[in-house]
Design a protein around this motif. Structure first.
Motif, PDB file in Angstrom:
ATOM      1  N   TYR A   1       0.817  -1.212   0.000  1.00  0.00           N
ATOM      2  CA  TYR A   1       0.000   0.000   0.000  1.00  0.00           C
ATOM      3  C   TYR A   1       0.854   1.266   0.000  1.00  0.00           C
ATOM      4  CZ  TYR A   1      -3.577   3.383   1.225  1.00  0.00           C
ATOM      5  OH  TYR A   1      -4.411   4.464   1.223  1.00  0.00           O
ATOM      6  N   VAL A   2       1.988   1.236   0.669  1.00  0.00           N
ATOM      7  CA  VAL A   2       2.866   2.400   0.768  1.00  0.00           C
ATOM      8  C   VAL A   2       3.322   2.885  -0.612  1.00  0.00           C
ATOM      9  CG1 VAL A   2       4.990   1.055   1.070  1.00  0.00           C
ATOM     10  CG2 VAL A   2       4.860   3.350   2.004  1.00  0.00           C
ATOM     11  N   TYR A   3       3.348   2.005  -1.599  1.00  0.00           N
ATOM     12  CA  TYR A   3       3.812   2.363  -2.938  1.00  0.00           C
ATOM     13  C   TYR A   3       2.760   3.089  -3.769  1.00  0.00           C
ATOM     14  CZ  TYR A   3       7.434  -0.963  -1.720  1.00  0.00           C
ATOM     15  OH  TYR A   3       8.450  -1.620  -1.082  1.00  0.00           O
ATOM     16  N   LEU A   4       1.538   3.169  -3.280  1.00  0.00           N
ATOM     17  CA  LEU A   4       0.443   3.696  -4.083  1.00  0.00           C
ATOM     18  C   LEU A   4       0.214   5.201  -3.960  1.00  0.00           C
ATOM     19  CD1 LEU A   4      -2.142   0.816  -3.724  1.00  0.00           C
ATOM     20  CD2 LEU A   4      -0.523   1.257  -5.566  1.00  0.00           C
ATOM     21  N   LYS A   5       1.106   5.911  -3.325  1.00  0.00           N
ATOM     22  CA  LYS A   5       0.962   7.365  -3.207  1.00  0.00           C
ATOM     23  C   LYS A   5       0.932   7.976  -4.612  1.00  0.00           C
ATOM     24  CE  LYS A   5       2.868  11.465  -1.117  1.00  0.00           C
ATOM     25  NZ  LYS A   5       3.918  12.058  -0.308  1.00  0.00           N
ATOM     26  N   ASN A   6      -0.056   8.823  -4.867  1.00  0.00           N
ATOM     27  CA  ASN A   6      -0.260   9.503  -6.151  1.00  0.00           C
ATOM     28  C   ASN A   6      -0.612   8.537  -7.288  1.00  0.00           C
ATOM     29  OD1 ASN A   6       0.328  12.043  -5.011  1.00  0.00           O
ATOM     30  ND2 ASN A   6       2.511  11.660  -5.271  1.00  0.00           N
ATOM     31  N   ALA A   7      -1.104   7.373  -6.968  1.00  0.00           N
ATOM     32  CA  ALA A   7      -1.475   6.397  -8.000  1.00  0.00           C
ATOM     33  C   ALA A   7      -2.827   6.750  -8.606  1.00  0.00           C
ATOM     34  CB  ALA A   7      -1.521   4.996  -7.401  1.00  0.00           C
ATOM     35  N   ASN A   8      -3.009   6.347  -9.867  1.00  0.00           N
ATOM     36  CA  ASN A   8      -4.273   6.519 -10.569  1.00  0.00           C
ATOM     37  C   ASN A   8      -4.682   5.189 -11.157  1.00  0.00           C
ATOM     38  OD1 ASN A   8      -4.712   9.409 -10.416  1.00  0.00           O
ATOM     39  ND2 ASN A   8      -2.877   9.581 -11.676  1.00  0.00           N
ATOM     40  N   ILE A   9      -5.985   4.949 -11.152  1.00  0.00           N
ATOM     41  CA  ILE A   9      -6.511   3.741 -11.776  1.00  0.00           C
ATOM     42  C   ILE A   9      -7.497   4.163 -12.852  1.00  0.00           C
ATOM     43  CG2 ILE A   9      -8.354   3.408 -10.075  1.00  0.00           C
ATOM     44  CD1 ILE A   9      -7.784   0.365 -10.359  1.00  0.00           C
ATOM     45  N   ASN A  10      -7.345   3.577 -14.033  1.00  0.00           N
ATOM     46  CA  ASN A  10      -8.192   3.923 -15.170  1.00  0.00           C
ATOM     47  C   ASN A  10      -8.587   2.674 -15.925  1.00  0.00           C
ATOM     48  OD1 ASN A  10      -8.099   6.919 -15.180  1.00  0.00           O
ATOM     49  ND2 ASN A  10      -5.913   6.552 -15.408  1.00  0.00           N
ATOM     50  N   LEU A  11      -9.746   2.745 -16.554  1.00  0.00           N
ATOM     51  CA  LEU A  11     -10.181   1.693 -17.456  1.00  0.00           C
ATOM     52  C   LEU A  11     -10.089   2.266 -18.862  1.00  0.00           C
ATOM     53  CD1 LEU A  11     -11.353  -1.146 -17.807  1.00  0.00           C
ATOM     54  CD2 LEU A  11     -13.628  -0.108 -17.714  1.00  0.00           C
ATOM     55  N   LYS A  12      -9.138   1.733 -19.647  1.00  0.00           N
ATOM     56  CA  LYS A  12      -8.941   2.206 -21.014  1.00  0.00           C
ATOM     57  C   LYS A  12      -9.681   1.274 -21.960  1.00  0.00           C
ATOM     58  CE  LYS A  12      -4.558   4.511 -20.308  1.00  0.00           C
ATOM     59  NZ  LYS A  12      -3.198   4.702 -20.806  1.00  0.00           N
ATOM     60  N   LYS A  13     -10.433   1.874 -22.883  1.00  0.00           N
ATOM     61  CA  LYS A  13     -11.198   1.095 -23.847  1.00  0.00           C
ATOM     62  C   LYS A  13     -10.793   1.500 -25.259  1.00  0.00           C
ATOM     63  CE  LYS A  13     -15.285   0.604 -20.947  1.00  0.00           C
ATOM     64  NZ  LYS A  13     -16.739   0.776 -20.864  1.00  0.00           N
ATOM     65  N   LYS A  14     -10.584   0.491 -26.094  1.00  0.00           N
ATOM     66  CA  LYS A  14     -10.312   0.725 -27.509  1.00  0.00           C
ATOM     67  C   LYS A  14     -11.033  -0.366 -28.280  1.00  0.00           C
ATOM     68  CE  LYS A  14      -6.665   1.504 -30.858  1.00  0.00           C
ATOM     69  NZ  LYS A  14      -5.235   1.579 -31.112  1.00  0.00           N
ATOM     70  N   ASN A  15     -12.013   0.044 -29.060  1.00  0.00           N
ATOM     71  CA  ASN A  15     -12.863  -0.892 -29.801  1.00  0.00           C
ATOM     72  C   ASN A  15     -13.483  -1.882 -28.819  1.00  0.00           C
ATOM     73  OD1 ASN A  15     -12.159   0.413 -32.196  1.00  0.00           O
ATOM     74  ND2 ASN A  15     -10.359  -0.875 -32.438  1.00  0.00           N
ATOM     75  N   THR A  16     -13.188  -3.156 -28.949  1.00  0.00           N
ATOM     76  CA  THR A  16     -13.780  -4.168 -28.062  1.00  0.00           C
ATOM     77  C   THR A  16     -12.841  -4.593 -26.942  1.00  0.00           C
ATOM     78  OG1 THR A  16     -13.001  -5.950 -29.487  1.00  0.00           O
ATOM     79  CG2 THR A  16     -15.217  -5.086 -29.922  1.00  0.00           C
ATOM     80  N   ILE A  17     -11.696  -3.914 -26.817  1.00  0.00           N
ATOM     81  CA  ILE A  17     -10.699  -4.287 -25.806  1.00  0.00           C
ATOM     82  C   ILE A  17     -10.724  -3.287 -24.656  1.00  0.00           C
ATOM     83  CG2 ILE A  17      -8.248  -4.630 -25.355  1.00  0.00           C
ATOM     84  CD1 ILE A  17      -7.955  -5.365 -28.336  1.00  0.00           C
TER      85      ILE A  17
END
Length: 150
Positions: free
Chosen positions: A29-45
């Protein structure tokens, strides 16, 4: 890394999002400072991307031995990509000649593309990140079969 729900342990923190949950080992958990999570979509992927910009500048990482740094780097930079295909690599050792010994696991074991993955993906990145390393040796006893095709 994506993991099976059976691999979740009492040592994991749970973060619930719209449509999925994120499990993070308490020690990581200590490594997650300023982390971002995103769901990237391209066509069907679709691809879930966890961007952790400061992971290698963390004060804990700086105190790691050379072997610990390589093992940590493999876990976070290489295995996150290989896990998409059901595979991973395991750090075994750095020999006296500064070659890193690795072992392919999962669907990477026996895959016809494992040598290309090793040379063009893993080794190039490893040598860039750790310039004192001379190269990589694959010590896997490759077993070919349907497990190699994810």
């Amino acid at each position: 890394m994506y993991c099976n729900i059976k691999n979740v342990s009492d040592n994991d923190l749970i973060f619930n999002y719209d449509g999925f949950s994120l499990y993070v080992n308490k020690n990581d958990y200590v490594y997650l400072k300023n982390a971002n999570i995103n769901l990237k979509k391209k066509n069907t992927i679709s691809q879930l991307v966890l961007d952790v910009p400061n992971i290698f500048s963390n004060k804990y990482y700086k105190n790691f031995s050379k072997e610990e740094k390589i093992k940590f780097w493999i876990k976070n930079e290489i295995n996150t990509n290989l896990s998409i295909h059901g595979g991973s690599i395991k750090f075994v050792k750095v020999d006296k000649y500064n070659y890193v010994h690795l072992k392919f696991l999962g669907s990477c074991n026996g895959c016809n593309m494992s040598n290309i993955t090793l040379k063009n993906f893993v080794e190039k990145r490893l040598l860039k990140k750790f310039p004192k390393i001379k190269g990589i040796k694959d010590i896997t006893e490759h077993i070919h079969g349907i497990h190699s095709y994810y």
